[in-house]
Design an enzyme around this catalytic site. Structure first.
Site, PDB file in Angstrom:
ATOM      1  N   HIS A 469      32.733  28.837  40.805  1.00  0.00           N
ATOM      2  CA  HIS A 469      32.720  30.165  40.195  1.00  0.00           C
ATOM      3  C   HIS A 469      33.173  30.100  38.732  1.00  0.00           C
ATOM      4  O   HIS A 469      32.465  30.548  37.825  1.00  0.00           O
ATOM      5  CB  HIS A 469      33.636  31.099  40.999  1.00  0.00           C
ATOM      6  CG  HIS A 469      33.755  32.479  40.436  1.00  0.00           C
ATOM      7  ND1 HIS A 469      33.143  33.568  41.003  1.00  0.00           N
ATOM      8  CD2 HIS A 469      34.415  32.942  39.339  1.00  0.00           C
ATOM      9  CE1 HIS A 469      33.418  34.649  40.278  1.00  0.00           C
ATOM     10  NE2 HIS A 469      34.192  34.297  39.264  1.00  0.00           N
ATOM     11  N   GLU A 470      34.333  29.515  38.524  1.00  0.00           N
ATOM     12  CA  GLU A 470      34.858  29.475  37.154  1.00  0.00           C
ATOM     13  C   GLU A 470      33.973  28.614  36.249  1.00  0.00           C
ATOM     14  O   GLU A 470      33.804  28.915  35.067  1.00  0.00           O
ATOM     15  CB  GLU A 470      36.301  28.967  37.143  1.00  0.00           C
ATOM     16  CG  GLU A 470      37.291  29.862  37.892  1.00  0.00           C
ATOM     17  CD  GLU A 470      37.212  31.328  37.500  1.00  0.00           C
ATOM     18  OE1 GLU A 470      36.893  31.637  36.339  1.00  0.00           O
ATOM     19  OE2 GLU A 470      37.465  32.191  38.376  1.00  0.00           O
ATOM     20  N   HIS A 473      31.218  30.661  34.794  1.00  0.00           N
ATOM     21  CA  HIS A 473      31.621  31.369  33.565  1.00  0.00           C
ATOM     22  C   HIS A 473      31.600  30.390  32.392  1.00  0.00           C
ATOM     23  O   HIS A 473      31.118  30.700  31.302  1.00  0.00           O
ATOM     24  CB  HIS A 473      33.040  31.917  33.697  1.00  0.00           C
ATOM     25  CG  HIS A 473      33.161  33.128  34.565  1.00  0.00           C
ATOM     26  ND1 HIS A 473      32.382  34.245  34.400  1.00  0.00           N
ATOM     27  CD2 HIS A 473      33.990  33.405  35.604  1.00  0.00           C
ATOM     28  CE1 HIS A 473      32.730  35.164  35.309  1.00  0.00           C
ATOM     29  NE2 HIS A 473      33.698  34.670  36.054  1.00  0.00           N
TER      30      HIS A 473
HETATM   31 ZN    ZN Z   1      34.741  35.518  37.644  1.00  0.00          ZN
END
Ligand code: ZN
Length: 681
Positions: A469-470, A473
C-alpha cells in the site's frame, strides 16, 4: 540531470534538533523578504508571468520544504523530547507563514491576473492546473474576506494545526505510558512464539524479567487476536479503546476530549466564514465527490450491501465461541480472537501460519520485482545516502535504460520513539524548469516487528499488504512525469483519489503468481504451498462484511461529525458516534469506548470529512485492477496505468485520468466482487 543520490537529499547524519529553529527562522525571514521584492516587481499585474512570478515562488517553496520537511520527518521517526521541542517550536512559525502567504491579497491578484490572461489556454496543462488550483486555494483560505473575518480566519488557521499536533502527541504518549508486565508465560497461551519473544525482549530492555505487553499495534494485535486468556484480552482492549481519553486506566492523563471539541468548533467556524454551511462542504470543495449527500448515499448503499453478510459472519462467530468455549455473550474483546479461530476453521489456516513465509527482505525484493516488470523500471539499493537510523535502507529508481528517476528511503521496523502506523511522505518533489532539475525522493515508513537475534523479520500477510500500500503511494510520487512541483506526484491530486495507487497495489498481495515470487519459508526455503495460496486468496472475502461495515462506520462518523456539527450540542462527538453506530454497525462497543480520541486521521491529519476517501478510492482501485484481470495481466496494461494515472499526478482531474485509463467512468462492481459482497442489484 541530477544524480538520484545527489545534493538534493537531507544530510540526516548532520541534522540535530537544535539546528531546526534557526534554520526555519532564516528561511522564513529570507522568503518573506523575497516575496515582498517579488510582489513589488510584479505590481503591475500585466508584468507577471510563469517565469517572473511562479518560478521564483517555487524556489521559495522549495527552500522552505528543504528545511521543514526533514524536521517533520525526524520528529515522526525519532520522536525524542528534543525533536518534539524543536518541531513544536517551528510549527507555529511555519503555519503562520503559510497562512500569511495564503491570505496575501497582492499575490492572489497576481495569480488571478495569470488565470485571466489571454494566453493561459496555450500553457502546458501542468502550469494551467497549478494556477487554477492556487486561485481556488487562495479563495478557500479567506483571501477575499473583509479584514475582520479574514483576521479571524487566519487566527484559526494557526490554532488548528497546533491542536492537531497536540492530538497526535497525546495518542503517542498514551500508548507509550501504558504497559502490562506478565510474569507467568502460561497467561500468554495462544499467542505466537514471535509475539512472546518480542514481549520478553521488551521486558528485558526495561530491566525486568517476564513479558511486557504494550499498546503499539503489533503488540496489541498479538494479544487481542490470539491470547486464549479472555481476561487478558479484555484488559488490553480496555486500555487500547480508551487511549488518550478521560476513560480507562490512564483516564484523563492524555485526554484528547477538549482538543476534539475545539478543533471541531474552529473548523466549523472557518467553513462558515467562507460561506459554507459546514466543514464537510469546505472539505469536499477540493475533492472528487460533488456533495456530502453523494458521499453519504455512497456509504449507506455500501453498508446496505455489506450488512447481511456481516450479520451472517457475526452469527458464525457467536456459534463458534459457544461451541468451542461455551461462550454465550460474545464481547468486543472476543471478536478478533474468534475471527482468527473461524478463519482457521473455514479456511483451514491461521494468519500466523503465513508469517514464516514472509521474510521482510524477500517480500521487499518480490515487490520490487513486480513493479519492475509492470512499469519497466529498475530499483537498486544505494549505500552512499545519509539516513537517520541504521535500519533505514535507500533505493534508486531508474528507467529501463538506467537513467535516474528518483530515490526512496525505507524505514521498516518499529522502535521506541517512532510514531506508529505506516505512511509515505515526500522528501523532494519532481521539478523541471530553468531554475531546477530535481528528481523526486520519498520516505516509506512502516512499523514491522524487528528481526530477533536468531530470526529474520517476518511479516504477517496484513503487513505485506501495508507495505505494498505505502509503496503504491511512493510510486505515484516517484513515477510522476509532471514538471510543475505543485501538481507533480501526489500534489494536487484530489484527496479522495489519492488512495487509488496505494490500494491498487494491495491487489497483488492476493495474486498467486506474485505471492509465489516472494513467499518462501525462512527456515526450509519452501515456496508458499499451493494449498495455502488458495486459502489466502479465499481469505480476502473472509469476514469482509464486518470489515466493510467498520470502515463505513469510521467514514460516516467523520462525515456527519463535520457536516451536522452544532456548537450548541453538548457531547457532540460521542453523540454522533452512537447515532452512526446505531445506523450502520452490528457490533456495539461498551460505553467507555473512546475510538474518536485516537482517530488521528481526522483530528491529527488531513482526513477530516474525508475518511470516506478510502472506500471511495477503493472503487477506483478495484476497477483499475479489474482492467489487468480482463487483459490477462497483459504487458501493455502496466505501462498504460503508469502513463495515464501514476505519471500524471495532479496535473488533470482524477476522473479524467481514470476515464483515460479505463475508457469509462468507475463502477462499483469490481469492489463488490473483490470483497465478496455479491453481484450488484
Ligand atoms: Zn494510503
Amino acid at each position: 540531470m541530477t544524480s538520484v543520490a545527489g545534493s538534493n537529499l537531507p544530510a540526516f547524519d548532520q541534522i540535530r534538533p537544535e539546528h531546526a529553529e534557526p534554520a526555519i527562522d532564516a528561511v522564513l525571514a529570507d522568503n518573506r523578504a523575497k516575496l515582498a521584492t517579488l510582489l513589488a516587481s510584479v505590481d503591475d499585474s500585466s508584468s507577471a508571468s510563469w517565469a517572473t512570478l511562479i518560478e521564483p515562488l517555487q524556489d521559495m517553496a522549495e527552500r522552505l520544504a528543504r528545511a521543514w520537511g526533514p524536521v517533520v520527518h525526524l520528529f515522526a521517526v525519532t520522536s525524542t523530547a528534543d525533536w518534539r521541542a524543536a518541531h513544536n517550536a517551528c510549527l507555529p512559525k511555519v503555519t503562520q507563514y503559510y497562512v500569511d502567504t495564503s491570505q496575501n491579497a497582492a499575490l492572489f491578484r497576481a495569480y488571478v491576473g495569470l488565470e485571466n490572461g489571454a494566453d493561459i489556454e496555450q500553457w502546458p496543462v501542468g502550469q494551467q492546473k497549478t494556477i487554477r488550483n492556487a486561485v481556488r486555494d487562495f479563495k478557500l483560505s479567506g483571501v477575499s474576506l473583509p479584514e475582520a473575518p479574514r483576521a479571524r480566519f487566519r487566527a484559526i488557521g494557526i490554532r488548528v494545526p497546533e491542536l492537531e499536533a497536540k492530538f497526535q502527541e497525546n495518542v503517542l504518549d498514551a500508548v507509550q505510558a501504558w504497559s502490562l508486565d506478565v510474569a507467568d508465560e502460561s497467561l500468554l497461551a495462544g499467542m505466537t512464539a514471535q509475539a512472546r519473544d518480542g514481549a520478553r525482549a521488551k521486558a528485558r530492555a526495561h530491566g525486568t524479567d517476564g513479558f511486557r505487553l504494550t499498546l503499539d499495534f503489533p503488540s496489541y494485535d498479538a494479544v487481542i487476536s490470539y491470547a486464549d486468556d479472555r481476561a487478558l484480552r479484555r484488559t488490553l482492549y480496555e486500555a487500547y479503546a480508551t487511549r488518550a481519553s478521560e476513560e480507562g486506566p490512564l483516564g484523563g492523563l492524555y485526554d484528547n476530549g477538549p482538543l476534539m471539541e475545539e478543533i471541531l468548533a474552529l473548523r466549523h467556524e472557518q467553513a462558515g466564514l467562507l460561506g459554507f454551511a459546514n466543514y464537510a462542504e469546505l472539505s469536499l470543495a477540493t475533492k472528487m465527490a460533488k456533495s456530502t449527500q453523494e458521499v453519504e448515499r455512497f456509504l449507506l448503499d455500501l453498508s446496505a450491501r455489506a450488512r447481511p453478510r456481516a450479520a451472517l459472519e457475526l452469527d458464525a462467530l457467536q456459534s463458534l465461541a459457544n461451541e468451542r468455549d461455551g461462550l454465550t455473550d460474545l464481547e468486543i474483546w472476543d471478536l478478533p480472537y474468534y475471527v482468527e479461530k473461524l478463519r482457521e476453521r473455514q479456511l483451514g489456516f491461521s494468519e500466523d501460519e503465513l508469517r514464516p513465509y514472509f521474510q521482510a527482505h524477500e517480500v521487499i525484493a518480490g515487490m520490487f520485482a513486480l513493479v519492475q516488470r509492470l512499469y519497466g523500471i529498475r530499483i537498486e539499493q544505494v549505500t552512499n545516502v545519509s539516513t537517520w537510523h541504521p535500519d533505514v535502507t535507500t533505493y534508486a529508481v531508474r528507467d529501463a535504460a538506467g537513467a535516474a528517476i528518483g530515490l526512496f528511503y525505507l524505514d521498516p521496523y518499529a522502535r521506541e520513539n517512532k510514531r506508529g502506523g505506516a505512511w509515505m511522505d515526500e522528501c523532494v518533489g519532481r521539478r523541471r524548469s530553468p531554475h531546477a532539475d530535481q528528481d523526486p525522493a520519498c520516505y516509506l515508513t512502516c512499523n514491522f516487528a524487528a528481526p530477533l537475534a536468531d530470526q529474520p523479520a517476518l511479516l504477517s500477510h496484513r503487513e505485506v499488504v501495508t507495505l505494498f500500500h505505502e509503496f503504491g503511494h511512493g510510486l505515484q510520487h516517484l513515477l510522476t512525469r509532471v514538471d510543475e512541483p505543485a501538481v507533480s506526484g501526489l500534489r494536487g491530486v484530489e484527496w479522495d483519489a489519492v488512495e487509488l495507487p496505494s490500494q491498487f497495489m494491495e491487489n497483488w498481495c492476493y495474486d498467486k503468481d506474485t505471492l509465489r515470487t516472494f513467499g518462501r519459508h525462512w527456515k526450509t526455503g519452501e515456496i508458499l504451498p499451493e494449498a495455502l495460496l488458495t486459502k489466502l486468496k479465499a481469505s480476502r472475502t473472509f469476514a469482509a462484511g464486518l470489515a466493510t461495515l467498520r470502515q463505513i462506520e469510521f467514514a460516516l462518523f467523520d462525515l456527519r461529525l463535520h457536516r451536522d456539527y452544532d456548537p450548541r450540542t453538548k457531547g457532540w462527538v460521542l453523540q454522533t458516534l452512537s447515532q452512526t453506530r446505531r445506523d450502520v454497525s452490528l457490533v456495539h462497543p461498551p460505553s467507555y469506548n473512546r475510538m474518536p480520541s485516537s482517530f488521528a486521521h481526522i483530528f491529527g491529519g488531513g482526513y477530516a470529512a474525508g475518511y470516506y476517501s478510502y472506500k471511495w478510492a477503493e472503487v477506483l482501485s478495484a476497477d483499475a485492477f479489474a482492467a489487468f484481470e480482463e487483459t490477462g495481466f497483459a504487458g501493455e496494461t502496466g505501462p498504460r496505468f503508469r502513463d495515464s494515472i501514476l505519471a500524471q499526478g495532479g496535473s488533470r482531474d482524477a476522473m479524467d485520468l481514470f476515464v483515460a485509463f479505463r475508457g469509462r467512468k468507475p463502477n462499483v462492481d469490481a469492489l463488490l466482487r473483490q470483497s465478496g459482497l455479491g453481484a450488484p442489484k
